[in-house]
Structures are given as structure tokens and as C-alpha cells.
Design an enzyme around this catalytic site. Structure first.
Site: not given
Ligand code: THU
Length: 142
Positions: A43-46, A54, A56, A94, A97
Site C-alpha cells: 500500500n502507498v498512502e498519501n 491499496c 492489491e 477491500c 481491490c
Molecule cells: N489496504 C490495502 O492495502 N488493501 C486492502 O485490501 C485493505 C486496505 C490499505 C489501505 C490503507 O493504506 C491501509 O490499508 C489501512 O486501511
């Protein structure tokens, strides 16, 4: 081809490369194809939270931007606090995804097995996670 535990290990390894300073929840995904190749994502947040990607989705972006159709046979997803992926509640993809994974699966005509990591590892399929999916076939030209 590798099995459940090896693919989960690759997903856990990918999770160590997560950029998740806001949630501190590190997710990794590993996608295995019929030719034995594996593509991972984290996952790569901002700072603009809603733009976060996410694991996936990152993996699917890598696959499709690298070109070529590949048959998706298995997916492993893991997540948790840093260094603790796979511990605690089972992490399933999620909703967004599931749809992203469906794009790759439909292109190759497969229904991949999905292993979801946690204290309990859940084995399911993409079609069980996303029944009656909308996909590329819906938009095929007559
Ligand atoms: N996240 C994923 O990378 N994949 C998922 O299927 C569920 C959630 C990440 C998004 C966010 O960066 C962190 O998990 C918390 O929600």
C-alpha cells in the site's frame, strides 16, 4: 508454481515495503500467474488520505502497465502493524481491490484462489469475494 505458504511469504515481504505513515497498517499482496511469475505490491498512502492506494491495486497497476495478458491463478494478501503482517484479524481485499483483481482475472479467463492472511488464513476465490462481477466482457464490442 508456488503454494499458499510461499505466496503468503512473498506478500509479507512486500508488506515491509509499504508506505503507510498515516494508518501504520502495512499491507502486501502477491499475484501469481500460470507461467509461475509473481507480481507483488504494497500500500502507498498519501498526505491527502483519500488518494491512498491499496497493495492489491498497486500490484494490478504493475501487472497491466507491464503489458501482456497473463493468467492469474492465485493471490495472497496480508497486513498488519509494521513487522506484524499476518498476525491478528484476517485481511481480505477491500471492495475496490476485488474489482481491480477482477479486471486481470477476466482478461485471462481465470477465477483465482485468494489466500487471506491472519491468525486464521482464509482460502477463498475471487468469484466468491465478488459474485456477478462487472468486467471487460460487459464492454466488449458487438
Ligand atoms: N489496504 C490495502 O492495502 N488493501 C486492502 O485490501 C485493505 C486496505 C490499505 C489501505 C490503507 O493504506 C491501509 O490499508 C489501512 O486501511
Amino acid at each position: 508454481m508456488i503454494g499458499r505458504d510461499e505466496l503468503l511469504a512473498l506478500a509479507r515481504e512486500a508488506s515491509t515495503r509499504a508506505y503507510a505513515p498515516y494508518s501504520n497498517f502495512h499491507v502486501g499482496a502477491a499475484l501469481q500467474f500460470a507461467d509461475g511469475s509473481v507480481v507483488t505490491g504494497a500500500n502507498v498512502e498519501n498526505a491527502s488520505y483519500g488518494l491512498s492506494l491499496c497493495a492489491e491495486t498497486v500490484a494490478v497497476g504493475k501487472v497491466l502497465s507491464e503489458g501482456g495478458r497473463r493468467d492469474l491463478v492465485s493471490v495472497a494478501v496480508t497486513g498488519g502493524a509494521p513487522g506484524r503482517a499476518g498476525q491478528g484479524a484476517t485481511v481480505t481485499p477491500c471492495g475496490r481491490c476485488r474489482q481491480m483483481l477482477n479486471e486481470v482475472a477476466q482478461l485471462g479467463g481465470t477465477d483465482p484462489v485468494v489466500w487471506c492472511d491472519g491468525d486464521e488464513v482464509v482460502e477463498t476465490t475471487l468469484s466468491a469475494l465478488l459474485p456477478h462481477a462487472f468486467g471487460p466482457a460487459n464492454l466488449a464490442k458487438p
